[in-house]
Motif scaffolding. Structure first.
Motif, PDB file in Angstrom:
ATOM      1  N   GLY A 108       1.151  -1.071   0.182  1.00 21.61           N
ATOM      2  CA  GLY A 108       0.085  -0.361   0.002  1.00 21.61           C
ATOM      3  C   GLY A 108       0.688   1.344  -0.139  1.00 21.61           C
ATOM      4  N   VAL A 109       1.787   0.781   0.562  1.00 25.25           N
ATOM      5  CA  VAL A 109       2.310   2.465   0.873  1.00 25.25           C
ATOM      6  C   VAL A 109       3.542   2.647  -0.664  1.00 25.25           C
ATOM      7  CG1 VAL A 109       5.004   2.921   1.818  1.00 25.25           C
ATOM      8  CG2 VAL A 109       3.294   2.055   3.387  1.00 25.25           C
ATOM      9  N   ASP A 110       3.912   1.692  -1.278  1.00 24.72           N
ATOM     10  CA  ASP A 110       4.466   1.925  -2.828  1.00 24.72           C
ATOM     11  C   ASP A 110       3.553   2.276  -3.824  1.00 24.72           C
ATOM     12  OD1 ASP A 110       6.826   1.263  -2.447  1.00 24.72           O
ATOM     13  OD2 ASP A 110       6.460  -1.648  -2.410  1.00 24.72           O
ATOM     14  N   THR A 111       1.778   2.141  -3.467  1.00 25.44           N
ATOM     15  CA  THR A 111       0.827   2.191  -4.377  1.00 25.44           C
ATOM     16  C   THR A 111       0.791   3.813  -3.991  1.00 25.44           C
ATOM     17  OG1 THR A 111      -0.359   0.187  -4.697  1.00 25.44           O
ATOM     18  CG2 THR A 111      -1.477   2.331  -4.688  1.00 25.44           C
ATOM     19  N   ALA A 112       0.776   4.345  -2.874  1.00 25.65           N
ATOM     20  CA  ALA A 112       0.594   5.418  -2.247  1.00 25.65           C
ATOM     21  C   ALA A 112       1.575   6.085  -2.714  1.00 25.65           C
ATOM     22  CB  ALA A 112       0.762   6.011  -0.809  1.00 25.65           C
ATOM     23  N   LEU A 113       3.067   5.880  -2.460  1.00 26.20           N
ATOM     24  CA  LEU A 113       4.267   6.769  -3.409  1.00 26.20           C
ATOM     25  C   LEU A 113       3.960   6.573  -4.811  1.00 26.20           C
ATOM     26  CD1 LEU A 113       6.491   5.102  -0.408  1.00 26.20           C
ATOM     27  CD2 LEU A 113       6.437   7.627  -0.696  1.00 26.20           C
ATOM     28  N   ALA A 114       3.584   5.996  -5.405  1.00 26.10           N
ATOM     29  CA  ALA A 114       3.708   5.988  -6.731  1.00 26.10           C
ATOM     30  C   ALA A 114       2.695   6.860  -7.028  1.00 26.10           C
ATOM     31  CB  ALA A 114       2.967   4.454  -7.588  1.00 26.10           C
ATOM     32  N   TYR A 115       1.003   7.111  -6.551  1.00 20.89           N
ATOM     33  CA  TYR A 115       0.457   7.599  -6.789  1.00 20.89           C
ATOM     34  C   TYR A 115       0.636   9.133  -6.484  1.00 20.89           C
ATOM     35  CZ  TYR A 115      -3.669   5.966  -7.791  1.00 20.89           C
ATOM     36  OH  TYR A 115      -5.210   5.386  -9.257  1.00 20.89           O
ATOM     37  N   ALA A 116       0.998   9.645  -5.383  1.00 22.48           N
ATOM     38  CA  ALA A 116       2.031  10.887  -4.985  1.00 22.48           C
ATOM     39  C   ALA A 116       3.058  11.947  -5.587  1.00 22.48           C
ATOM     40  CB  ALA A 116       2.311  10.930  -3.363  1.00 22.48           C
ATOM     41  N   HIS A 117       3.233  10.638  -6.414  1.00 24.55           N
ATOM     42  CA  HIS A 117       4.911  11.122  -7.330  1.00 24.55           C
ATOM     43  C   HIS A 117       4.260  11.636  -8.875  1.00 24.55           C
ATOM     44  CE1 HIS A 117       8.038  11.299 -10.288  1.00 24.55           C
ATOM     45  NE2 HIS A 117       7.995  10.736 -11.228  1.00 24.55           N
ATOM     46  N   THR A 118       2.987  10.470  -9.212  1.00 26.68           N
ATOM     47  CA  THR A 118       1.776  11.491 -10.344  1.00 26.68           C
ATOM     48  C   THR A 118       1.258  12.734 -10.004  1.00 26.68           C
ATOM     49  OG1 THR A 118       1.404   8.586 -11.060  1.00 26.68           O
ATOM     50  CG2 THR A 118       1.077  10.717 -12.002  1.00 26.68           C
ATOM     51  N   LEU A 119       0.592  12.801  -9.101  1.00 32.67           N
ATOM     52  CA  LEU A 119       0.130  13.701  -8.573  1.00 32.67           C
ATOM     53  C   LEU A 119       1.083  15.394  -7.933  1.00 32.67           C
ATOM     54  CD1 LEU A 119      -2.115  12.006  -6.355  1.00 32.67           C
ATOM     55  CD2 LEU A 119      -2.729  12.877  -8.285  1.00 32.67           C
ATOM     56  N   GLY A 120       2.374  14.316  -7.828  1.00 30.95           N
ATOM     57  CA  GLY A 120       3.288  15.567  -6.900  1.00 30.95           C
ATOM     58  C   GLY A 120       2.816  16.522  -5.542  1.00 30.95           C
ATOM     59  N   CYS A 121       2.911  15.107  -4.887  1.00 27.07           N
ATOM     60  CA  CYS A 121       2.057  15.376  -3.720  1.00 27.07           C
ATOM     61  C   CYS A 121       2.550  14.792  -2.954  1.00 27.07           C
ATOM     62  CB  CYS A 121       0.896  14.534  -3.464  1.00 27.07           C
ATOM     63  SG  CYS A 121       0.042  15.167  -1.355  1.00 27.07           S
ATOM     64  N   ARG A 122       3.550  15.821  -1.745  1.00 26.03           N
ATOM     65  CA  ARG A 122       4.347  15.125  -0.734  1.00 26.03           C
ATOM     66  C   ARG A 122       4.220  14.983   0.842  1.00 26.03           C
ATOM     67  NH1 ARG A 122       6.282  14.151  -4.634  1.00 26.03           N
ATOM     68  NH2 ARG A 122       7.715  15.582  -6.048  1.00 26.03           N
ATOM     69  N   ARG A 123       2.885  14.739   0.806  1.00 23.00           N
ATOM     70  CA  ARG A 123       2.540  14.450   2.286  1.00 23.00           C
ATOM     71  C   ARG A 123       1.326  13.166   2.454  1.00 23.00           C
ATOM     72  NH1 ARG A 123       1.948  19.719   1.856  1.00 23.00           N
ATOM     73  NH2 ARG A 123       3.429  21.025   3.556  1.00 23.00           N
ATOM     74  N   LEU A 124       1.978  12.444   2.555  1.00 20.87           N
ATOM     75  CA  LEU A 124       1.131  10.949   3.123  1.00 20.87           C
ATOM     76  C   LEU A 124       0.821  10.268   4.670  1.00 20.87           C
ATOM     77  CD1 LEU A 124       3.472   8.956   0.621  1.00 20.87           C
ATOM     78  CD2 LEU A 124       1.836  10.033  -0.144  1.00 20.87           C
ATOM     79  N   HIS A 125      -0.375  10.173   4.829  1.00 22.87           N
ATOM     80  CA  HIS A 125      -1.073   9.483   6.316  1.00 22.87           C
ATOM     81  C   HIS A 125      -1.491   8.412   5.934  1.00 22.87           C
ATOM     82  CE1 HIS A 125      -4.426   9.650   8.611  1.00 22.87           C
ATOM     83  NE2 HIS A 125      -3.237   9.369   8.836  1.00 22.87           N
ATOM     84  N   VAL A 126      -0.715   7.823   7.063  1.00 21.98           N
ATOM     85  CA  VAL A 126       0.040   7.008   7.178  1.00 21.98           C
ATOM     86  C   VAL A 126      -1.015   6.051   8.550  1.00 21.98           C
ATOM     87  CG1 VAL A 126       1.430   4.370   7.814  1.00 21.98           C
ATOM     88  CG2 VAL A 126       2.251   6.706   6.717  1.00 21.98           C
ATOM     89  N   LEU A 127      -2.168   5.962   8.269  1.00 21.87           N
ATOM     90  CA  LEU A 127      -2.516   5.121   9.490  1.00 21.87           C
ATOM     91  C   LEU A 127      -2.902   3.719   9.794  1.00 21.87           C
ATOM     92  CD1 LEU A 127      -5.162   6.024   6.050  1.00 21.87           C
ATOM     93  CD2 LEU A 127      -6.608   5.669   8.596  1.00 21.87           C
ATOM     94  N   ALA A 128      -2.500   3.696  11.286  1.00 20.91           N
ATOM     95  CA  ALA A 128      -2.258   3.073  12.057  1.00 20.91           C
ATOM     96  C   ALA A 128      -3.072   1.728  12.474  1.00 20.91           C
ATOM     97  CB  ALA A 128      -2.047   3.517  13.287  1.00 20.91           C
ATOM     98  N   GLY A 129      -4.516   2.155  11.867  1.00 23.83           N
ATOM     99  CA  GLY A 129      -5.209   0.884  11.832  1.00 23.83           C
ATOM    100  C   GLY A 129      -5.735   0.625  14.029  1.00 23.83           C
ATOM    101  N   LEU A 130      -6.697  -0.099  13.977  1.00 25.27           N
ATOM    102  CA  LEU A 130      -7.511  -0.561  15.552  1.00 25.27           C
ATOM    103  C   LEU A 130      -6.741  -1.465  15.180  1.00 25.27           C
ATOM    104  CD1 LEU A 130     -10.788  -0.385  13.486  1.00 25.27           C
ATOM    105  CD2 LEU A 130     -10.327   1.358  14.756  1.00 25.27           C
ATOM    106  N   GLN A 131      -6.640  -1.853  16.861  1.00 27.92           N
ATOM    107  CA  GLN A 131      -5.975  -2.956  17.550  1.00 27.92           C
ATOM    108  C   GLN A 131      -6.709  -4.280  17.202  1.00 27.92           C
ATOM    109  OE1 GLN A 131      -4.903  -2.121  21.693  1.00 27.92           O
ATOM    110  NE2 GLN A 131      -4.375  -4.109  22.578  1.00 27.92           N
ATOM    111  N   PRO A 132      -6.320  -5.128  17.081  1.00 29.83           N
ATOM    112  CA  PRO A 132      -7.418  -6.499  16.451  1.00 29.83           C
ATOM    113  C   PRO A 132      -7.754  -7.137  18.149  1.00 29.83           C
ATOM    114  CG  PRO A 132      -5.355  -6.193  15.210  1.00 29.83           C
ATOM    115  CD  PRO A 132      -4.868  -5.345  16.897  1.00 29.83           C
TER     116      PRO A 132
END
Length: 279
Positions: free
Chosen positions: A86-110
């Protein structure tokens, strides 16, 4: 002066997602952000933003099965490979968009999983993701979410988020301070802003009205005061003009033109900030 970004995941719900970019530009926003852009081709979203003259400011990394309640993968043991894809996908999108901020969601404690194990997974995944972000010249953001809206979310308070940034000591890792979540969880926004903004550890801000997550002029927050405070703190610290994401549910819902009709708060904020003396 703060720069305001329209969160396209929530604003302009009467329009198709790509059309929301031009609407945000017409309404005077300085940039756009969204939660998850992955249902649309990155090249199309980038072209729409270029046509509208707005930069992409922020996107989230994929959060797992959102429709079935998942709220991120970074702290979930056993999901490391999925998180990293998912991070790889987000970075690829960010590169194309010229976006320099990615919010990484922690998730719910299972259920049944020890919190300490989740925290260890979180630390490893953040460190790995930060290395990838460094190569892409991007900034990772972590955001505490309130327990009323997102019960069980791993990251709960501003202090906890800042401890992660300090402990990991990674320049590409910063805190996303959502004033809506912070007010519900902790309150005392003035003192928290005064303490945290000058540190340089806050990489992005967001706002919505409290308690119902409508426009910032709806509810208990004094948005003009907060915008002025943020502007003053950033200027005093010699920081670049901060971005503030408008991440709220328009009062008029999907009514055509409803988002634009509710932007009196944005016009008032610009007028108030423009009339302030230059520090």
């Amino acid at each position: 002066m703060p720069r305001f970004a329209a969160n396209l995941s929530l604003l302009y719900p009467d329009l198709s997602f790509p059309q929301r970019i031009a609407a945000a530009a017409a309404d005077g926003f300085d940039g756009v952000e969204c939660q998850f852009p992955y249902d649309w081709p990155a090249a199309e979203l980038a072209a729409r933003a270029t046509e509208s003259g707005l930069p992409w400011v922020l996107i989230n990394t994929p959060a797992g099965d959102w429709q079935h309640g998942e709220r991120g993968l970074a702290a979930l043991p056993g999901r490391e490979a999925e998180f990293r894809r998912g991070v790889d996908t987000a970075l690829a999108y960010a590169h194309t968009l010229g976006c320099r901020r990615l919010h990484v969601l922690a998730g719910l404690q299972p259920p049944g999983v020890d919190r300490s194990r989740c925290l260890a997974t979180y630390a490893d995944n953040l460190a790995w993701a930060a290395r990838q972000a460094a190569d892409a010249q991007a900034t990772l953001l972590i955001e505490p979410l309130n327990a009323r809206d997102v019960p069980g979310y791993l990251l709960r308070t501003q202090a906890e988020a800042h401890r992660w940034v300090q402990t990991l000591g990674i320049p590409q890792l910063k805190v996303q301070m959502d004033l809506y979540h912070c007010q519900i969880s902790e309150g005392d926004l003035t003192r928290r802003l005064q303490h945290d903004l000058p540190t340089g550890r806050v990489g992005h801000l967001q706002i919505a009205g409290v308690p119902d997550r409508h426009e910032p002029d709806d509810g208990e927050l004094n948005a003009p005061y907060l915008f002025t405070l943020i502007d003053t703190l950033a200027a005093t610290a010699g920081q670049a003009s901060p971005w503030i994401g408008a991440e709220y549910l328009p009062r008029r819902g999907t009514e055509p033109g409803g988002t634009s009709a509710g932007l009196g708060w944005l016009r008032a904020a610009r007028e108030a900030l423009a009339s302030r003396p230059v520090l």
